[in-house]
Design a protein around this motif. Structure first.
Motif: not given
Length: 398
Positions: A58-61, A156-162
């Protein structure tokens, strides 16, 4: 091809279950556990089979998932299989009849937290990717398998990162591997959420002067919200079959006994539809807040702070990827309904990006998000076959 796929699925089931067992034995409760152990199990399995994959952050690594990508040898659309490998909390572990991380099979059921939602699906999707890899040159477009975490937190961090990954191809559609064989979820209500802050003068509860505190004003606001006029249930045959819904889900205010509160906060959740969208929801809630302030004036206007908004979504059964899954299920003689669900899911997030999504076809289950979670394995070959056949159809394999 269906008969061959069924036979193939039967031979693969033991391997699918074996991987799922290892995933269940690594606790990965959303927001509570480190995701590294469960994702490392998947990385080791993928690496041993030379399946191309990479980590998503994610944006925070923070590590929020793995992405498997199999590029076809011919031009075409990309399609995605998605299964989360984080889970709900265990709850009262003493109420379980077996350890939440047992990962064993008893009476034809795979047992443990995540067995149903959705580690068995993650293992199944990895095996489908392995099946397709030798045939990549024949495929149109490509297949991605998203193994995401940070799902049960609601972030939904994984989906957003995708979706934000510049290297990933934007999929034409996503198939989310939630359990249950009766329905394919092709749509869901959207949501609009806000916090309402009600203010009042503070004072001593024993004062001879009457003071209408914030809790009392908030109680009246709850009444007004609960009786607010919303569109009713659609008529039979309507394209979107569910009505909007408004719920006050939390109230926070006051402390002790001797002081009337000067502030009270309410959480309001509105489930939206194509005929009552987020703008309508906000207009209604702000109107009700203004009604309170006119009826029971306070020192400041009731504050409305929007927090989240997702659109409703819905595919028709003839649209992909719904059609591919429904047709594959029908080829096995399964009766599966296309369902528009009341709750939201990742499909709403994807719909906001113009990506079609379905969810909810998997094995029968019990105890999802509750005690003694378990997934039936008798139907696993059928579920495997449906997804395999659907993916092959979408990628136009020769």
């Amino acid at each position: 091809m269906t008969r061959d796929l069924v036979a193939h699925a039967a031979t693969r089931s033991a391997s699918v279950v074996g991987l799922a067992k290892e995933l269940i034995r690594r606790p990965s409760r959303g927001g509570l556990d480190d995701y590294e152990p469960v994702l490392s199990v998947l990385e080791d399995w993928l690496s041993a089979r030379a399946l191309p994959h990479r980590r998503l952050r994610d944006g925070a690594g923070e590590l929020v998932g793995l992405l498997v990508e199999i590029a076809g040898g011919r031009p075409g659309a990309w399609w995605t299989l998605d299964a989360c490998v984080d889970t709900a909390p265990f709850g009262d572990e003493e109420a379980w009849s077996f350890p939440p991380t047992s990962g064993d099979v008893v009476g034809g059921f795979l047992r443990g937290r995540g067995a149903a939602d959705s580690k068995l699906a993650a293992a199944l999707f990895c095996h489908i990717a392995e099946d397709l890899l030798p045939h990549a040159a024949e495929l149109r477009g490509g297949l991605a398998v998203l193994l995401d975490v940070d799902e049960h937190t609601g972030a939904f961090g994984g989906a957003r990162a995708y979706l934000k990954d510049a290297e990933a191809a934007t999929p034409a559609g996503v198939m989310i591997g939630y359990p249950g064989m009766d329905d394919v979820v092709v749509g869901g209500r959207g949501l609009w959420r806000a916090t309402l802050t009600v203010r009042a003068e503070s004072g001593h509860s024993g004062s001879s002067r009457t003071v209408l505190g914030a809790v009392s004003r908030a109680a009246r606001l709850v009444q007004l919200l609960d009786t607010a006029a919303l569109p009713g249930r659609p008529e039979a045959g309507a394209l979107f079959p569910l009505p909007p819904k408004l719920s006050v889900t939390a109230v926070h205010g006051g402390e002790g006994f001797s002081v009337t509160a000067d502030r009270c906060d309410l959480n309001v959740d509105v489930r939206t539809t194509p005929v009552f969208d987020a703008r309508d929801a906000e207009t209604l809630v702000r109107g009700v807040a203004a009604e309170l302030d006119a009826e029971l004036p306070g020192p400041a206007a009731t504050q409305v702070t929007p927090l989240a908004s997702w659109p409703p979504f819905q595919l028709q059964p003839h649209e992909q990827p719904a059609a591919a899954v429904l047709e594959a299920a029908a080829s096995l003689g399964l009766t599966v309904r296309a369902k528009t669900a009341g709750p939201s899911n990742i499909g709403n997030l994807l719909a906001g990006q113009g990506i079609r999504a379905i969810a909810g076809f998997g094995v029968p289950y019990a105890g999802l998000h509750g005690i003694d979670e378990r997934a039936s394995l008798a139907e696993l070959p059928q579920v495997y076959t449906v997804y395999h056949q659907a993916v092959r159809a979408l990628l136009d394999a020769a």
